[in-house]
Design an enzyme around this catalytic site. Structure first.
Site, PDB file in Angstrom:
ATOM      1  N   GLU A 253       0.519 -14.081  -3.699  1.00  0.00           N
ATOM      2  CA  GLU A 253       0.440 -15.338  -2.947  1.00  0.00           C
ATOM      3  C   GLU A 253       0.647 -16.447  -3.954  1.00  0.00           C
ATOM      4  O   GLU A 253      -0.219 -16.743  -4.771  1.00  0.00           O
ATOM      5  CB  GLU A 253      -0.920 -15.448  -2.247  1.00  0.00           C
ATOM      6  CG  GLU A 253      -0.910 -16.414  -1.068  1.00  0.00           C
ATOM      7  CD  GLU A 253      -1.214 -17.845  -1.453  1.00  0.00           C
ATOM      8  OE1 GLU A 253      -0.249 -18.624  -1.651  1.00  0.00           O
ATOM      9  OE2 GLU A 253      -2.385 -18.177  -1.573  1.00  0.00           O
ATOM     10  N   CYS A 287      -3.445 -24.212  -1.458  1.00  0.00           N
ATOM     11  CA  CYS A 287      -2.038 -23.796  -1.367  1.00  0.00           C
ATOM     12  C   CYS A 287      -1.395 -24.224  -0.067  1.00  0.00           C
ATOM     13  O   CYS A 287      -0.173 -24.388   0.007  1.00  0.00           O
ATOM     14  CB  CYS A 287      -1.917 -22.279  -1.557  1.00  0.00           C
ATOM     15  SG  CYS A 287      -2.942 -21.323  -0.427  1.00  0.00           S
TER      16      CYS A 287
END
Length: 507
Positions: A253, A287
């Site tokens: 990720e 994020c």
């Protein structure tokens, strides 16, 4: 809990086989409170020999763990969730002292982690394979779901517990052992959190601290079997390449540069509050932060004024106080962010709120790594601030002339983690969910997660999925099994081949 006594206790140790052990390494790194810039502890860079011992213990523990019943594993994971609830205030306080985030956000992170753990405790025993229709009568065909083995979880500092448990809870439920390599900026938090695993067999969850070299050793070790990583694109690429050399599965990720679209039909005040939250949660160090805010020209000025108003209400200070924003994680992040902002101004953006270090902080916070939440207008799509990940307290507002332009600009990014749209138009909702090229789309509901639904991105945002049933399968192999109970002769395709089926030349 006396926080400094606890930080002192956690300094210089790593967690292995159910115990905190002093590392023999002579190399340590100071831990600095980002609110005060004062040293509050230190973590060791564990040695190669210590890593080998940890990996060996993990493999032993994993085999015993997988030999247990699914019900037993489920019960113990629920005990872990209960322990997380008990120690939540202490872990949250240390998290705030080490990472700077407001105590409310640290506490929320603990509760979200509890939820994920309870979820995987149940679905981990729901199914370990499936029976499939046979291709030969009288046989039995089915699949088995089996653990990877030893899973290494390499973490960032922005959500040190939540991102750990999104992966570790699934990995443990799937029958794996877990080795945690925390961020250098959240190591003491992660070590404290290891107390939640007291109910599990010794060696099943371990934590080793250090820098990039520790991570590299864990990734390349032949007896670790999968890597879960959250962090930057360059490091994610390096890990994926290293895993490829061993055909070792990995979950990556990486970065995001999420769009936030505001259309004329949106409830503007709600959208402005949502954008303020999506841009500045955890000081923008998320994020899935709203980093490219595309606003239709028909409502741009009104919306911008509302965002400025909402941003002006935010309280800045030590995360242990009554605040909405704490400092950034460390001095390096603050310096990097200030360069991002300076470049945006150099390219023509205009600051309409914030823009610098906050004034009026108490003396003890004046050396901390604080920055005002900042709103920019007159932003154009070609600016650097609209093409790279910001990861800081910045809300750039870019004007668009149509829904189609908003979609085009959203999809122009090299990243594809998530995107948000605020609209009341059902056609725009439908088109956004189908045409935006990201792993997640939020319609009038920014940044929400769901334990039962997958989290992950596309393009340069990474590989694989966390959460949901897909997140469980991320940590499992699938084995195909075919059984013929009667051990029948299979002359329909065995030797010798019949003469009737051989090639016959044309006359």
């Amino acid at each position: 809990m006396d926080a400094q006594e606890e930080l002192d206790r956690l300094s210089g140790v790593f967690f292995t086989q159910g115990e905190f052990v002093a590392s023999v390494s002579g190399t340590t790194t100071p831990v600095v409170d980002p609110a005060t810039a004062q040293e509050i502890g230190a973590f060791p860079h564990v040695t190669a020999a210590e890593i080998s011992d940890v990996v060996r213990a993990a493999n032993v523990a994993q085999k015993a763990w997988w030999a247990e019943s699914g019900l037993h594993r489920s019960e113990l994971l629920h005990e872990v969730a209960s322990a997380m609830r008990r120690i939540s205030p202490e872990v949250a306080e240390i998290m705030t002292r080490e990472t700077g985030k407001p105590f409310k956000e640290s506490s929320d992170e603990m509760m979200w982690s509890v939820s994920a753990t309870d979820y995987y405790a149940e679905i981990g025993r729901h199914s370990v394979g499936s029976v499939i229709g046979t291709s030969v009568a009288g046989q039995m065909h089915y699949t088995l779901k089996e653990p990877m083995g030893v899973v290494v979880v390499i973490l960032p500092a922005n959500f040190p517990v939540l991102l750990l448990m999104w992966e570790a809870a699934a990995a443990l439920a799937a029958g794996n052992a877990v080795i945690v390599k925390p961020s250098e900026y959240a190591s003491l938090t992660t070590l404290k959190f290891m107390e939640a695993f007291e109910a599990l067999p010794a060696g099943l969850v371990q934590c080793v601290t250090g820098g990039g070299e520790v991570g590299r050793q864990l990734v390349s070790h032949p007896e670790t079997h999968m890597i879960g990583f959250t962090g930057s694109v360059p490091t994610g690429q390096a890990i994926a390449k290293a895993c490829a050399e061993q055909f070792k599965p990995c979950l990556v990720e990486a970065s995001g540069n999420d769009a936030f679209i505001v259309m004329p039909s949106a409830q503007l005040r709600t959208a402005a509050r949502a954008a303020t939250f999506a841009a500045f949660l955890n000081c923008g160090q998320v994020c899935t932060s709203a980093e490219r805010i595309f606003v239709h020209e028909a409502v741009y000025d009104e919306f911008a004024a509302m965002v400025v108003e909402e941003t002006g209400k935010l309280r800045i200070g030590n995360g242990l106080g009554k605040v909405d924003l704490g400092p950034m994680e460390h001095a390096g992040e603050l310096a990097r962010f200030e360069k991002v902002l300076a470049r945006a101004l150099e390219q023509g953006a205009k600051v309409v709120q914030g823009g610098g270090r906050p004034e009026g902080l108490p003396v003890e916070l004046q050396q901390g790594f604080f920055h005002e939440p900042t709103v920019l207008t007159e932003v154009t799509p070609d600016m650097d601030v609209m093409t790279e990940e910001i990861f800081g307290p910045l809300a750039p507002l870019c004007k668009v002339d149509s829904f189609d332009q908003a979609l085009e600009l959203t999809n122009s990014s090299q990243f594809g983690l998530g995107a948000t749209i605020y609209t009341s138009d059902p056609v725009e909702m439908h088109r956004a969910t189908n045409e935006i090229v990201t792993g997640m789309v939020w319609v009038n509901a920014p940044l929400l997660d769901n334990d039962a639904g997958p989290f992950g991105g596309r393009k340069m945002s990474g590989l694989g999925r966390q959460l949901g049933a897909e997140g469980l399968d991320t940590f499992r192999h699938t084995k195909m099994v075919m059984v013929d109970p009667a051990a029948s002769e299979q002359d329909f395709w065995w030797f010798p081949y019949s003469d009737e089926e051989s090639f016959t030349p044309e006359a």
